[in-house]
Design a protein around this motif. Structure first.
Motif, short mmCIF file in Angstrom:
data_model
loop_
_atom_site.label_atom_id
_atom_site.label_comp_id
_atom_site.label_asym_id
_atom_site.label_seq_id
_atom_site.Cartn_x
_atom_site.Cartn_y
_atom_site.Cartn_z
N UNK A 169 0.81 -1.22 0.00
CA UNK A 169 0.00 0.00 0.00
C UNK A 169 0.84 1.27 0.00
N UNK A 170 2.12 1.15 0.35
CA UNK A 170 2.97 2.33 0.41
C UNK A 170 3.68 2.62 -0.91
N UNK A 171 3.53 1.75 -1.90
CA UNK A 171 4.17 1.99 -3.20
C UNK A 171 3.16 2.64 -4.15
N UNK A 172 3.65 3.50 -5.06
CA UNK A 172 2.72 4.19 -5.98
C UNK A 172 2.12 3.23 -6.99
N UNK A 173 1.00 3.60 -7.55
CA UNK A 173 0.39 2.82 -8.61
C UNK A 173 1.14 3.04 -9.92
N UNK A 174 0.94 2.08 -10.83
CA UNK A 174 1.62 2.15 -12.12
C UNK A 174 1.27 3.43 -12.86
N UNK A 175 0.02 3.80 -12.83
CA UNK A 175 -0.42 5.01 -13.55
C UNK A 175 0.21 6.27 -12.98
N UNK A 176 0.59 6.25 -11.70
CA UNK A 176 1.14 7.45 -11.07
C UNK A 176 2.57 7.72 -11.46
N UNK A 177 3.30 6.68 -11.81
CA UNK A 177 4.72 6.88 -12.18
C UNK A 177 4.95 6.74 -13.68
N UNK A 178 3.94 6.30 -14.43
CA UNK A 178 4.12 6.01 -15.85
C UNK A 178 4.56 7.24 -16.64
N UNK A 179 3.87 8.35 -16.49
CA UNK A 179 4.18 9.53 -17.29
C UNK A 179 5.52 10.14 -16.92
N UNK A 180 5.81 10.25 -15.62
CA UNK A 180 7.07 10.85 -15.19
C UNK A 180 8.26 10.00 -15.63
N UNK A 181 8.10 8.66 -15.56
CA UNK A 181 9.19 7.78 -16.00
C UNK A 181 9.40 7.91 -17.51
N UNK A 182 8.29 7.92 -18.27
CA UNK A 182 8.40 8.03 -19.73
C UNK A 182 9.08 9.33 -20.13
N UNK A 183 8.78 10.40 -19.43
CA UNK A 183 9.37 11.69 -19.76
C UNK A 183 10.87 11.70 -19.51
N UNK A 184 11.31 11.14 -18.38
CA UNK A 184 12.74 11.10 -18.08
C UNK A 184 13.48 10.11 -18.97
N UNK A 185 12.84 8.98 -19.28
CA UNK A 185 13.49 7.96 -20.10
C UNK A 185 13.61 8.40 -21.56
N UNK A 186 12.67 9.21 -22.04
CA UNK A 186 12.68 9.65 -23.44
C UNK A 186 13.96 10.40 -23.78
N UNK A 187 14.54 11.06 -22.80
CA UNK A 187 15.77 11.82 -23.04
C UNK A 187 16.96 10.91 -23.33
N UNK A 188 16.88 9.64 -22.91
CA UNK A 188 17.97 8.71 -23.12
C UNK A 188 17.84 7.94 -24.44
N UNK A 189 16.65 7.93 -25.02
CA UNK A 189 16.43 7.14 -26.23
C UNK A 189 17.00 7.83 -27.45
#
Length: 532
Positions: A169-189
């Motif tokens: 219950x203390x970990x975020x949901x997938x939808x909550x981290x999906x956009x922020x992760x995609x934005x940071x990862x896009x810079x490496x692609x």
């Protein structure tokens, strides 16, 4: 003589250390002590000749007992320093093992005491036997003390709680981290297409498996996603701006195969594996943060697929392509002919040619040049069109071959410039998910070559292969670095991303032009027929 009592051939005893040197030293001391005890027992159970030699053996007993004191000291210090770290992960098994071994040691002690008692009764007239009994009794006490100490260590290890698991219950949901992760990862692609595929993959995982806390996802969720993707039609999302739900698309494909007799191609394992790579990276990213305990995507196997080899254009296939009339209405014959001719006499990529702008054609002191460089996006038919070279080496200068000038390429570019056109091939419209001008040309060329009877090993990209082969078969005056510079291969690492002007100055326009003009084809290749 002890084996019938304990029912074993040998007894295992842990030295409680990971160091081979320390373990060897401890084992040697324990082995010497136990071996001496058993030897004394054997001697007492045999003839008086062995008993007489016992006195000599007892002279070394003091050293053995002293060694036991040192061993006990070492074990106590080891216990204080290590704090039974190994028991953190295997404390239950360790505790049970120690109890079992301690009981076996006590049993051995009892058996030895019985042997001593019998030996003394049988040979009570020997004073040496009484002394031996005392020494053996002391040794037994030492072994019992060691067993008691190990039992205490096991009990202490059992009292140490295991490391707690991550609260779900203390970990975020997938939808909550999906956009922020995609934005940071896009810079490496490497390119925008990979970034888009990654975002689509994350959304597809959310659709297939559902949204829940990261720590609650298990291997079965990863398996569900992989198996679902393997059933997905390979054209999913390509022909519709708003694709249908994934399960509906799979159900439709299954229905067509079962009732309409159609063969619906599904996603290849190579494609699914690439999608899984994006999700595996996300889990690797979340582990150090403490959102997941392990990567659920590791361990899955995918079938390796043989990649179809692209070969140089054969003379037969070039002849078929030249002689077959152009019938496609998606774009003009002129566009088809010039794009194909530029590829044949420059080795440029299809996407580079289709996105050429009028301003990319520059006249210099060394002749006409094509500047392949990044431009700001423009709107075409209500869609944003943007294009950048495939790699750092892709930004380059390509001299225009004399054959292309004979075909009227420069005059054509001048007409487009006067007409106010941005792209020289203005009839290519943006299409596909990336709004590329090359999308429709690729499909049109593929259909045309199939109608012309061109065999599968030759595709549009074969022109690039052919140019590379032709130039590399030239004499040594054509340097490898010049060829890489013309083709935009990453092998030209001296330049990086310095801009076309600096690049032209460093490589030398004359060297580039000399390289381009070495491109030649058999006489049967009449490029002008493309325009007829």
């Amino acid at each position: 003589m002890v084996r019938p009592f304990i029912g074993k051939q040998e007894i295992w005893f842990s030295m409680r250390t990971t160091s081979r040197v320390t373990a060897t030293a401890r084992a040697g001391m324990v082995y010497g002590m136990v071996e001496q005890i058993f030897q004394d027992c054997r001697d007492m159970s045999e003839t008086e000749e062995y008993i007489r030699t016992l006195e000599d053996a007892l002279t070394t007993s003091d050293g053995i007992i002293s060694g036991q004191d040192d061993l006990i000291t070492i074990l106590k210090r080891q216990h204080e320093l290590r704090r039974v770290t190994d028991a953190l992960t295997h404390y239950s098994e360790f505790s049970a093992f120690i109890r079992t071994q301690a009981e076996k040691l006590r049993d051995i002690g009892r058996r030895i005491e019985d042997l001593n008692h019998k030996a003394i009764l049988n040979q009570g007239r020997l004073a040496e036997a009484r002394d031996t009994r005392n020494e053996l009794t002391e040794a037994i006490k030492q072994i019992a003390s060691m067993a008691t100490g190990m039992m205490t260590m096991a009990n202490q290890a059992q009292s140490i709680p295991p490391s707690p698991s991550i609260p779900v219950d203390e970990t975020p949901k997938f939808s909550e981290i999906m956009e922020s992760y995609a934005e940071s990862k896009s810079k490496e692609l490497k390119n925008e297409r990979d970034s888009r595929v990654m975002k689509v993959t994350l959304a597809q995982f959310l659709e297939i498996v559902g949204d829940k806390p990261l720590a609650s996802y298990k291997g079965k969720d990863a398996h569900l996603f992989i198996e679902t993707m393997r059933r997905l039609p390979n054209n999913y999302g390509k022909n519709s701006i708003t694709p249908v739900p994934i399960l509906d698309s799979i159900a439709s494909a299954d229905f067509q195969e079962k009732h309409a007799g159609k063969d619906i191609p599904r996603l290849s394992d190579a494609t699914v594996e690439k999608r899984v790579t994006f999700l595996r990276s996300l889990w690797d990213y979340m582990r150090p943060i403490g959102h997941v305990e392990k990567n659920i995507w590791k361990g899955f196997k995918f079938k390796s697929e043989k990649v179809r080899a692209v070969e140089d254009w054969s003379e037969e296939n070039l002849t078929r392509l030249m002689n077959y009339p152009w019938t496609t209405r998606t774009f003009s014959r002129t566009t088809y002919a010039f794009v194909t001719a530029i590829a044949a006499y420059s080795g440029m990529r299809q996407s580079e040619i289709c996105h050429l702008r009028c301003e990319d054609f520059v006249h210099t002191d060394d002749g006409w040049m094509i500047y392949i460089q990044e431009h700001p996006p423009v709107m075409v038919n209500g869609k944003e069109v943007k294009f950048s070279p495939k790699s750092e080496a892709g930004e380059r200068v390509v001299p225009i071959h004399s054959e292309l000038i004979k075909l009227g390429l420069i005059k054509y570019v001048e007409r487009m410039k006067k007409a106010g056109k941005t792209f020289i091939f203005y009839d290519l419209k943006p299409a596909g998910l990336d709004n590329l001008l090359s999308h429709n040309f690729q499909h049109g060329f593929s259909r045309h070559k199939i109608k012309a009877g061109v065999t599968p090993e030759n595709v549009f990209h074969s022109f690039r292969h052919s140019v590379s082969t032709i130039l590399r078969n030239e004499d040594a005056t054509i340097r490898e670095v010049w060829i890489d510079a013309v083709l935009g291969h990453i092998g030209d690492t001296s330049r990086k991303s310095q801009g076309v002007t600096t690049y032209l100055h460093q490589i030398g326009a004359k060297n580039l032009k000399k390289t381009i003009n070495r491109i030649h084809y058999p006489e049967s290749f009449q490029i002008a027929k493309l325009f007829e």
